[in-house]
Design an enzyme around this catalytic site. Sequence first.
Site, PDB file in Angstrom:
ATOM      1  N   ASP A   1      38.306 -15.721 -28.486  1.00  0.00           N
ATOM      2  CA  ASP A   1      36.914 -15.307 -28.658  1.00  0.00           C
ATOM      3  C   ASP A   1      36.440 -14.569 -27.400  1.00  0.00           C
ATOM      4  O   ASP A   1      36.493 -15.126 -26.296  1.00  0.00           O
ATOM      5  CB  ASP A   1      36.053 -16.549 -28.890  1.00  0.00           C
ATOM      6  CG  ASP A   1      34.652 -16.221 -29.376  1.00  0.00           C
ATOM      7  OD1 ASP A   1      34.278 -15.030 -29.334  1.00  0.00           O
ATOM      8  OD2 ASP A   1      33.945 -17.144 -29.808  1.00  0.00           O
TER       9      ASP A   1
ATOM     10  N   CYS B   1      36.084 -16.602 -38.319  1.00  0.00           N
ATOM     11  CA  CYS B   1      36.140 -16.966 -36.895  1.00  0.00           C
ATOM     12  C   CYS B   1      35.216 -18.153 -36.685  1.00  0.00           C
ATOM     13  O   CYS B   1      34.989 -18.931 -37.623  1.00  0.00           O
ATOM     14  CB  CYS B   1      35.797 -15.772 -36.006  1.00  0.00           C
ATOM     15  SG  CYS B   1      34.080 -15.227 -36.090  1.00  0.00           S
TER      16      CYS B   1
ATOM     17  N   ARG C   1      34.396 -11.664 -33.699  1.00  0.00           N
ATOM     18  CA  ARG C   1      35.718 -11.304 -34.218  1.00  0.00           C
ATOM     19  C   ARG C   1      35.738 -11.041 -35.718  1.00  0.00           C
ATOM     20  O   ARG C   1      36.244 -10.003 -36.165  1.00  0.00           O
ATOM     21  CB  ARG C   1      36.723 -12.409 -33.866  1.00  0.00           C
ATOM     22  CG  ARG C   1      37.056 -12.489 -32.402  1.00  0.00           C
ATOM     23  CD  ARG C   1      37.790 -13.780 -32.066  1.00  0.00           C
ATOM     24  NE  ARG C   1      36.909 -14.946 -32.201  1.00  0.00           N
ATOM     25  CZ  ARG C   1      37.292 -16.196 -32.022  1.00  0.00           C
ATOM     26  NH1 ARG C   1      38.563 -16.459 -31.745  1.00  0.00           N
ATOM     27  NH2 ARG C   1      36.427 -17.190 -32.145  1.00  0.00           N
TER      28      ARG C   1
END
Length: 398
Positions: A364, A255, A261
């Site tokens: 996100d 990520c 994440r």
Amino acid sequence: MIPVPAPILRPVAIPTLDSGNSVERSRAEGEAAAAVRDGRLVILPTETVYGVAASAISPSALDTLWRVSGAAERSALAWHAPDPISLTEVLGVTRPQHRHLISKLAPGPVTFEVLMDEAARARARDQLGIPPGVLDTARGILARVPAPAVTRAVLARLWEERLPVVMIGAGTEIPGGSGKRGPAGARDVEEAARWLERAGMSSEVALAVKGPRARGARSTLVALGPSDRYEVVREGGLEARFIDRAAQRIILFVCSGNTCRSPMAAAIARHLLAGRAGESFTIIKSAGTSASSGSPVTDESVESLRKLGINLGPHRSTPLTRELIAEADAIFTMTSAHLASVNRLDPESAGKAELLDPGGDIPDPIGGPQHLYDETALRLRDAVGSRLDEILRKDEDE
């Protein structure tokens, strides 16, 4: 019509066909396969040494091959399979890590000793049509998939007829009573032919096929089993540390900052794999394209995973590097921008890097409310589960 070139005769007794272009290669494949089918010996390239090949179901060819080897006793020979799938199917390799090792190391300079009891050996021999005492060691059966394309093509032609092939390495010393051949083997076809000629055995070989120059080393011997274990019995073309690395399957999640994440995805993957037998060799990692080193995961991420019954465990952010990309077997990114970053950093990663969710980017949640993290965790759980299922199904098919 393109004229077919005549065999290239070397200053040795064995006629040699060069597989340097498509016409010559096709002819070499056909003539080599025909010679083995007729019970004669041929010289074929492998990536370790040039070898002398024979039909494994022809008693006279096997007798000649053992005599050419110069061994005092008839030692076990390795079945040279045309591809990894044939090897795993015929020898009944079912353990996930063993199948993974074969998929990573074959074709290549590795001979596998598949450990099995006598009943399993009998089933494998029946599928191959080979009598006892040809491939059998004291613990199992030997097999290998050589890398040169021309050799695998010859093996494939013959395997279509269910005709298995065995080979011995052509050595640098004339065969004698001890059967010892020196630490290195024949690196090119001429050296292999001269080795046989000096021993007065050129007449035993119908022809030789010229391919890539070999390393001149023995193959590495890797024993598979019992259970999920493997053992590097003998180093050769590959060192033990390389085998140990190949035995691991590394999955990398990517990520941006590696604080939300990707660490959540990694924790979910570890949780799901913990319930899968034989998957302890899979290592899960995560990194961020713009991450700093050492930052903790967000509290919201920890809470979202807790609600799913998953303990994230200790984590500190890790920047994405080319080394991490290179060592990974599979890479899953949260967004297409992350995927582009991975491919820019290492263009060779294109074949193993994908979006985690094929349906689109996973946004996100950083700075958002807890419910946004919870929704992200649920989407990650579904996407990671699907990707792991794909990987495990691929293992079963290989």
